[in-house]
Structure formats: structure tokens, C-alpha cells
Design a protein around this motif. Structure first.
Motif, PDB file in Angstrom:
ATOM      1  N   ALA A   1       8.674   6.406  -1.926  1.00 46.42           N
ATOM      2  CA  ALA A   1       8.180   5.685  -0.929  1.00 46.42           C
ATOM      3  C   ALA A   1       7.831   4.366  -1.726  1.00 46.42           C
ATOM      4  O   ALA A   1       7.774   4.209  -2.895  1.00 46.42           O
ATOM      5  CB  ALA A   1       6.914   6.311  -0.715  1.00 46.42           C
ATOM      6  N   ALA A   2       7.612   3.372  -0.782  1.00 48.25           N
ATOM      7  CA  ALA A   2       7.306   1.886  -1.269  1.00 48.25           C
ATOM      8  C   ALA A   2       5.705   1.893  -1.208  1.00 48.25           C
ATOM      9  O   ALA A   2       4.999   0.785  -1.884  1.00 48.25           O
ATOM     10  CB  ALA A   2       8.003   0.904  -0.325  1.00 48.25           C
ATOM     11  N   GLU A   3       4.959   2.691  -0.369  1.00 48.69           N
ATOM     12  CA  GLU A   3       3.560   2.469  -0.548  1.00 48.69           C
ATOM     13  C   GLU A   3       2.995   3.847  -0.854  1.00 48.69           C
ATOM     14  O   GLU A   3       3.598   4.721  -0.442  1.00 48.69           O
ATOM     15  CB  GLU A   3       3.318   2.125   0.990  1.00 48.69           C
ATOM     16  N   MET A   4       1.793   3.672  -0.990  1.00 54.30           N
ATOM     17  CA  MET A   4       0.894   4.852  -1.168  1.00 54.30           C
ATOM     18  C   MET A   4      -0.701   4.404  -1.122  1.00 54.30           C
ATOM     19  O   MET A   4      -1.024   3.742  -1.871  1.00 54.30           O
ATOM     20  CB  MET A   4       1.116   5.689  -2.427  1.00 54.30           C
ATOM     21  N   ALA A   5      -1.384   4.965  -0.278  1.00 57.44           N
ATOM     22  CA  ALA A   5      -3.173   4.763  -0.258  1.00 57.44           C
ATOM     23  C   ALA A   5      -3.568   5.269  -1.564  1.00 57.44           C
ATOM     24  O   ALA A   5      -3.262   6.676  -1.743  1.00 57.44           O
ATOM     25  CB  ALA A   5      -3.483   4.836   0.969  1.00 57.44           C
ATOM     26  N   PRO A   6      -4.593   4.981  -1.774  1.00 53.37           N
ATOM     27  CA  PRO A   6      -5.102   3.496  -1.611  1.00 53.37           C
ATOM     28  C   PRO A   6      -4.624   2.465  -2.765  1.00 53.37           C
ATOM     29  O   PRO A   6      -5.131   1.303  -2.881  1.00 53.37           O
ATOM     30  CB  PRO A   6      -6.582   3.656  -2.062  1.00 53.37           C
ATOM     31  N   VAL A   7      -3.563   2.906  -3.637  1.00 54.09           N
ATOM     32  CA  VAL A   7      -3.033   2.006  -4.897  1.00 54.09           C
ATOM     33  C   VAL A   7      -2.189   0.841  -4.134  1.00 54.09           C
ATOM     34  O   VAL A   7      -2.323  -0.265  -4.683  1.00 54.09           O
ATOM     35  CB  VAL A   7      -2.617   2.682  -5.897  1.00 54.09           C
ATOM     36  N   ALA A   8      -1.335   1.007  -3.226  1.00 57.69           N
ATOM     37  CA  ALA A   8      -0.342   0.048  -2.656  1.00 57.69           C
ATOM     38  C   ALA A   8      -0.438   0.408  -1.169  1.00 57.69           C
ATOM     39  O   ALA A   8       0.850   1.150  -0.685  1.00 57.69           O
ATOM     40  CB  ALA A   8       0.926   0.374  -3.656  1.00 57.69           C
ATOM     41  N   LYS A   9      -1.047  -0.171  -0.353  1.00 61.41           N
ATOM     42  CA  LYS A   9      -1.252   0.231   0.969  1.00 61.41           C
ATOM     43  C   LYS A   9      -1.011  -1.107   1.773  1.00 61.41           C
ATOM     44  O   LYS A   9      -1.751  -2.079   1.472  1.00 61.41           O
ATOM     45  CB  LYS A   9      -2.595   0.689   1.445  1.00 61.41           C
ATOM     46  N   VAL A  10      -0.093  -1.157   2.581  1.00 60.01           N
ATOM     47  CA  VAL A  10       0.006  -2.276   3.637  1.00 60.01           C
ATOM     48  C   VAL A  10      -0.138  -1.879   5.272  1.00 60.01           C
ATOM     49  O   VAL A  10      -1.168  -2.501   5.786  1.00 60.01           O
ATOM     50  CB  VAL A  10       1.605  -2.679   3.581  1.00 60.01           C
ATOM     51  N   GLY A  11       0.419  -0.769   5.673  1.00 54.99           N
ATOM     52  CA  GLY A  11       0.257  -0.266   6.876  1.00 54.99           C
ATOM     53  C   GLY A  11       0.063   1.212   6.810  1.00 54.99           C
ATOM     54  O   GLY A  11      -0.346   1.976   6.027  1.00 54.99           O
ATOM     55  N   GLY A  12       0.313   2.008   7.825  1.00 61.84           N
ATOM     56  CA  GLY A  12       0.268   3.478   7.870  1.00 61.84           C
ATOM     57  C   GLY A  12       1.046   4.265   7.314  1.00 61.84           C
ATOM     58  O   GLY A  12       0.595   5.588   6.915  1.00 61.84           O
ATOM     59  N   LEU A  13       2.034   3.727   6.498  1.00 64.34           N
ATOM     60  CA  LEU A  13       3.107   4.318   5.740  1.00 64.34           C
ATOM     61  C   LEU A  13       2.295   4.981   4.334  1.00 64.34           C
ATOM     62  O   LEU A  13       2.391   6.045   3.962  1.00 64.34           O
ATOM     63  CB  LEU A  13       4.229   3.559   5.329  1.00 64.34           C
ATOM     64  N   GLY A  14       1.257   4.034   3.697  1.00 63.87           N
ATOM     65  CA  GLY A  14       0.636   4.555   2.614  1.00 63.87           C
ATOM     66  C   GLY A  14      -0.302   5.664   3.042  1.00 63.87           C
ATOM     67  O   GLY A  14      -0.407   6.794   2.160  1.00 63.87           O
ATOM     68  N   ASP A  15      -0.778   5.542   4.050  1.00 64.94           N
ATOM     69  CA  ASP A  15      -1.676   6.698   4.524  1.00 64.94           C
ATOM     70  C   ASP A  15      -1.059   7.882   4.700  1.00 64.94           C
ATOM     71  O   ASP A  15      -1.310   9.065   4.397  1.00 64.94           O
ATOM     72  CB  ASP A  15      -2.648   6.430   5.812  1.00 64.94           C
ATOM     73  N   VAL A  16       0.255   7.827   5.248  1.00 62.68           N
ATOM     74  CA  VAL A  16       1.183   8.997   5.430  1.00 62.68           C
ATOM     75  C   VAL A  16       1.377   9.846   4.263  1.00 62.68           C
ATOM     76  O   VAL A  16       1.535  10.833   4.081  1.00 62.68           O
ATOM     77  CB  VAL A  16       2.231   8.850   6.348  1.00 62.68           C
TER      78      VAL A  16
END
Length: 545
Positions: free
Chosen positions: A393-408
Motif C-alpha cells: 500500500a501507499a498509506e498506513m496510519a498513523p505513520v503515513a496517513k492521508v485519507g481512509g486508506l491508511g486506516d483501512v
């Protein structure tokens, strides 16, 4: 270990108690010998006093004879005085009658001569008796002085008897304390100190007995030197009464000694019984300790067996994720083989206690020893409890979060991990990430090469854990600085950036020897992965299995 130490301490205290009892018995034996010597000296003194009694009887007889002679002399003196009176009367009668001068001279010449002779002889005898009586009185005074010394010896013997009574009280106190030590072995140290005090008192009493013995010997020498004077003693009734009293005190002392010997015998029997009881208690204690140790060993073995069979659920997920990243790093750095890496991953995935124990035992060892310890675990392969899922993935909460993708990505990964599946995540290494949210971040000593635009480019691989999930961060060494832009999206070359990332992620999985059951590609940024897997199926044969 504590039970062994307590057992050793109790054994040492028991030995000390037995040694103190033996020392007390030796001291009592020495005291009995000293008493026997004192009794023998007293018997010698009594024999000498009996001899003195015989001499006194003889002197009393001589005194009675002297008294009789004095009485006879007194009667003769009275008789002479009567004769003198009669002579005076005769002289008066002769003078009154006017007798012849010749008759008077004859009577005066004959009678006074005989009377004067008798009076002179009686006077001389009286003087001799008086002189002898004075000599006897002086000798009697000297002998009384000598017997005064003997009386002083009697007082010392009485002091010795008081010391013996004190010793009896001390022995009773020892008997009481020995009874207390039978109930509570922990008070042995107090009893030991008091036994030492008693031992010092016994030694002090021994010195007093020695002094009394020396004084008795000196008194015997004095009595032997004064034997000639004792023959002239006239009256020793008071001394005889003192001797009788001394004899009675000696008999009482002997009875007291017999009673004390009986008490010592009873004390020895009680000590013997206490020793037997203590030995029995010690044996019971040792048996109970042995039984407890056997039970404890059996419980430990059962606990170890259960621990080997049960997974380690009490460790945090960050621990297992960090361990999994370490194993992948060893494989990428060519320090372990693909098969060993696979087995170690499965053991980590399963949360096997053996790999936890190996990790804890190697904390202070170097990397080579740690790898050797882990490789010893690969001799018994395990089976995977769930699926191996990799999220790219391109995102992951909480280190690289832009939208809901990081939380998912984070929420789905944690949920799958809770269900027992092995979850790993691959992300780009942005320069604007929240690095403080990453635990145990480190770079692997390995370079992953990926093909892009007809060229090979190197990629540096970082590993760390986020929210308990193992994460791989890819840092491209590309002149375009794809992920060093200060933001996640919104660049004019996002297509090139994420297609490069997707190709590098597949190269990482290939070089790491991973054969996942599911590769989850999130959103358009990683959609290239699906096409690349289908297009490069000949290069990645493991994706077909």
C-alpha cells in the motif's frame, strides 16, 4: 535452593547443640572428680580429728589425775593448817601451865620440824603443778589458734557448697532451656550463649575448688606440724562440737552430691530423649522436603511440557513482528537459507515458545551465536496456523496517513493478525512520515535491485513495527527522488513513482523468498502489482502455487 539452605542450617545448629551437650558432660565429669578429691581430703581431716579426739581423751585423763593430786595437796594443806592451829594451842597451854623450859623446847623443836617439812614439800608440789598447768594452758591456746585455721577451712568448704548449689541452679536452668530447644530449634543460638556462660561459671568453680584444695593441703601441713602440741591440749570440748558440726555438714554435702548426680543422670536421659526426638523431626523434615522437591520437579516438568505445547500469547505483537523482520533481514543478508527462513517465520507466525526462549537466551550474545541458536530450532518443522497475507500500500496510519486508506490498511492488518494470520505490510519510505510512531526502525545490510525504464536501480530496505504489525519500507536510489518530495501524493509523476514502488516491492518479495497465500494490493497506487504478477509469472513461479 532455600530448602537446601534451611536443611544445612538446621543440621549445623543440631551439631552445635550436640557439641555443647558433650562439653557440658565433660565439665560435669571434671566437677565430679574435683568433688571426689575434696571428699578424700575431708576424710583425711576427719581421721586426723579423730586422732586428736583420742589425744584429747588422754589429756582429759591426765587432767583428772592432776585435779585429784591438786585436791589431795589442798587437803594436806588444810591438814597442815589444822596441825599448826593445834600446835599453837599446845604452845599456849604449855606457856599457861608453866612447864619446864626443856619440855617446851623439845615440843617446839620436834613438831615444827615435821610440820615445816610437810608444808615445804606440799608447797613445792603445788608450785610444780601450777607451772605445769600454765604450760598446758599456753599449749592449749596455741592449739586453739591452729584449730581456728581449720575452722576457716570449714568456712571455705561452706562457700564451696554454696557454689555447688549455684551450679545446681544453673544445671536446672540448662535443663529448662534444653526442653525449650526441643520445642523450637530456632532458639539454639540463645541456649548456646547461655551454655557458654555456664561453662565459664563451671571453670570459675573449678578454680575455686583448686584454691580450696590448696588451702586444705596447707591446713593439713599446719595440723601435722602441731601434732606435738596437740598432745598437751587440756580441754577441747568446743572444738569437738565444731568437728561434729563439720562432720554433719560433710554428710549433707555427700547427700547433696548424690542428689545432684541423680539429677545429672536424669538430665542425661532427657538430653538423650531430646536428641532422639530431634533426629526423628529432622528425618521427617528431610522426607517432607524430598517429597516436596519431587512434587516440585514433576510440576516443573509438566509446566515445561505444557509451555512447549501452548503458544506464547502474553507477548505483545510488536515483539513477534520485530522477530519476524529480524529473520527476514538474516535471509536477505544471506545469513540463513530460504528453507530455514521459512521454518523460522512459521514458528514466529505460530508464536512458538521455543523461538521465544531462544531469543531470550541470546540477548547478550552476538549475532552469529544468535543465528546458530535459531537454526537449531529448524530441526523440528512446524505447521502454519493460518494464512500468510502481504499488504502492499501507499498509506498506513498513523505513520503515513492521508485519507481512509491508511486506516483501512492498519485496521485490516490488525484484525487479520488477531485471527492468527501472518500479516506483513510493504510501504514506500517517505521523508515526511511520522517516524516517532515506528518502533525498532533499522536498515538491512542488503540492496534490492529493481528493473525500471530499461535500467536496474538499487533500493535500500528498512524494517520496523507499526501498531504491532511488521512493515518493510522501500527507499529507492533513483535520481528522481520519488519519495523525498515532502508530501505523499499530488506530484506530476505519481504514475512513475508508484509503478517503480510496485516493481521494487515484487523484487523484495522475490529476494526475501516469501511465498504468501494472499497479496493485497490497495488502491490504484499498487494496482500495477497484479499486472506484473500475471506478466512475470515465469519469473515468479511461487505466485502460481
Amino acid at each position: 535452593m532455600d530448602a537446601d539452605v534451611e536443611e544445612k542450617l538446621s543440621t549445623v545448629q543440631l551439631r552445635d547443640l550436640i557439641e555443647m551437650i558433650r562439653n557440658a558432660e565433660k565439665n560435669i565429669h571434671l566437677l565430679n572428680q574435683a568433688r571426689i578429691r575434696a571428699l578424700e581430703d575431708l576424710e583425711k581431716i576427719l581421721e586426723e580429728k579423730e586422732a586428736l579426739q583420742g589425744e584429747i581423751n588422754i589429756l582429759e585423763m591426765r587432767l583428772a589425775e592432776t585435779d585429784a593430786r591438786i585436791r589431795v595437796a589442798a587437803q594436806e594443806k588444810i591438814h597442815v593448817e589444822l596441825l599448826e592451829d593445834q600446835l599453837e594451842k599446845l604452845r599456849n597451854e604449855l606457856s599457861s601451865r608453866g612447864g619446864s623450859e626443856v619440855d617446851r623446847h623439845d615440843v617446839a623443836g620436834v613438831i615444827p620440824f615435821s610440820l615445816d617439812k610437810n608444808v615445804y614439800s606440799i608447797s613445792e608440789e603445788l608450785d610444780l603443778l601450777r607451772a605445769e598447768n600454765m604450760s598446758l594452758k599456753e599449749d592449749l591456746q596455741v592449739l586453739k589458734t591452729a584449730f581456728g585455721n581449720v575452722k576457716g577451712t570449714d568456712e571455705r568448704v561452706e562457700m564451696l557448697e554454696k557454689d555447688r548449689s549455684f551450679l545446681e541452679s544453673s544445671l536446672k536452668e540448662l535443663e529448662f532451656k534444653l526442653g525449650v530447644s526441643q520445642e523450637d530449634v530456632s532458639k539454639i543460638s540463645t541456649l548456646k550463649s547461655e551454655c557458654n556462660t555456664l561453662y565459664e561459671k563451671v571453670e570459675h568453680l573449678q578454680s575455686l575448688l583448686d584454691k580450696a584444695t590448696k588451702q586444705a593441703d596447707q591446713a593439713i601441713l599446719v595440723l601435722q606440724q602441731n601434732q606435738e602440741l596437740r598432745k598437751k591440749v587440756d580441754r577441747l570440748e568446743e572444738s569437738l562440737e565444731e568437728v561434729n558440726v563439720y562432720k554433719l555438714s560433710s554428710e549433707r554435702l555427700q547427700q547433696y552430691n548424690e542428689l545432684m548426680q541423680q539429677k545429672i543422670k536424669l538430665l542425661d536421659e532427657r538430653l538423650q530423649r531430646s536428641d532422639e526426638e530431634i533426629h526423628s523431626y529432622v528425618q521427617l523434615y528431610q522426607d517432607s522436603v524430598k517429597e516436596f522437591q519431587e512434587t516440585l520437579n514433576s510440576l516443573k516438568e509438566e509446566s515445561k511440557r505444557r509451555a512447549l505445547d501452548e503458544p506464547m500469547d502474553d507477548m505483545p505483537r510488536e515483539f513477534w513482528s520485530c522477530l519476524l523482520l529480524t529473520i527476514d533481514g538474516w535471509f536477505l543478508e544471506k545469513k540463513i537459507s530460504a528453507d530455514d527462513a521459512k521454518l523460522l517465520r512459521e514458528m514466529t507466525w505460530k508464536r512458538d515458545r521455543r523461538i521465544y526462549d531462544a531469543y531470550m537466551s541470546c540477548k547478550k550474545k552476538n549475532e552469529r551465536e544468535t543465528i546458530a541458536a535459531f537454526l537449531r530450532l529448524t530441526s523440528s518443522p512446524t505447521t502454519s496456523p493460518g494464512l500468510h497475507i502481504i499488504h502492499i500500500a501507499a498509506e498506513m496510519a498513523p505513520v503515513a496517513k492521508v485519507g481512509g486508506l491508511g486506516d483501512v490498511v492498519t485496521g485490516l492488518g490488525k484484525a487479520l493478525q488477531k485471527r492468527g494470520h501472518l500479516v506483513e505490510i510493504v510501504l514506500p519510505k517517505y521523508d515526511c512520515m511520522q517516524y516517532e510512531q515506528i518502533r525498532d526502525l533499522k536498515a538491512l545490510d542488503v540492496v534490492v535491485e529493481s528493473y525500471f525504464d530499461g535500467q536496474l536501480f538499487k533500493n535500500k530496505v528498512w524494517v520496523g513495527t507499526v501498531e504491532g504489525l511488521p512493515v518493510y519500507f522501500i527507499e529507492p536510489h533513483h535520481p528522481g527522488n520519488f519519495f523525498w518530495r515532502g508530501q505523499f501524493y499530488g506530484e506530476h509523476d505519481d504514475f512513475k513513482r508508484f509503478s517503480f514502488f510496485s516493481r521494487a516491492a515484487l523484487e523484495l518479495l522475490l529476494q526475501a523468498g516469501k511465498k504468501p497465500d494472499i497479496i493485497h494490493c490497495h488502491d490504484w497506487q499498487t494496482a500495477f502489482v497484479v499486472w506484473m504478477i500475471w506478466f512475470l509469472v515465469a519469473i515468479f513461479p511461487f505466485f502460481c502455487s
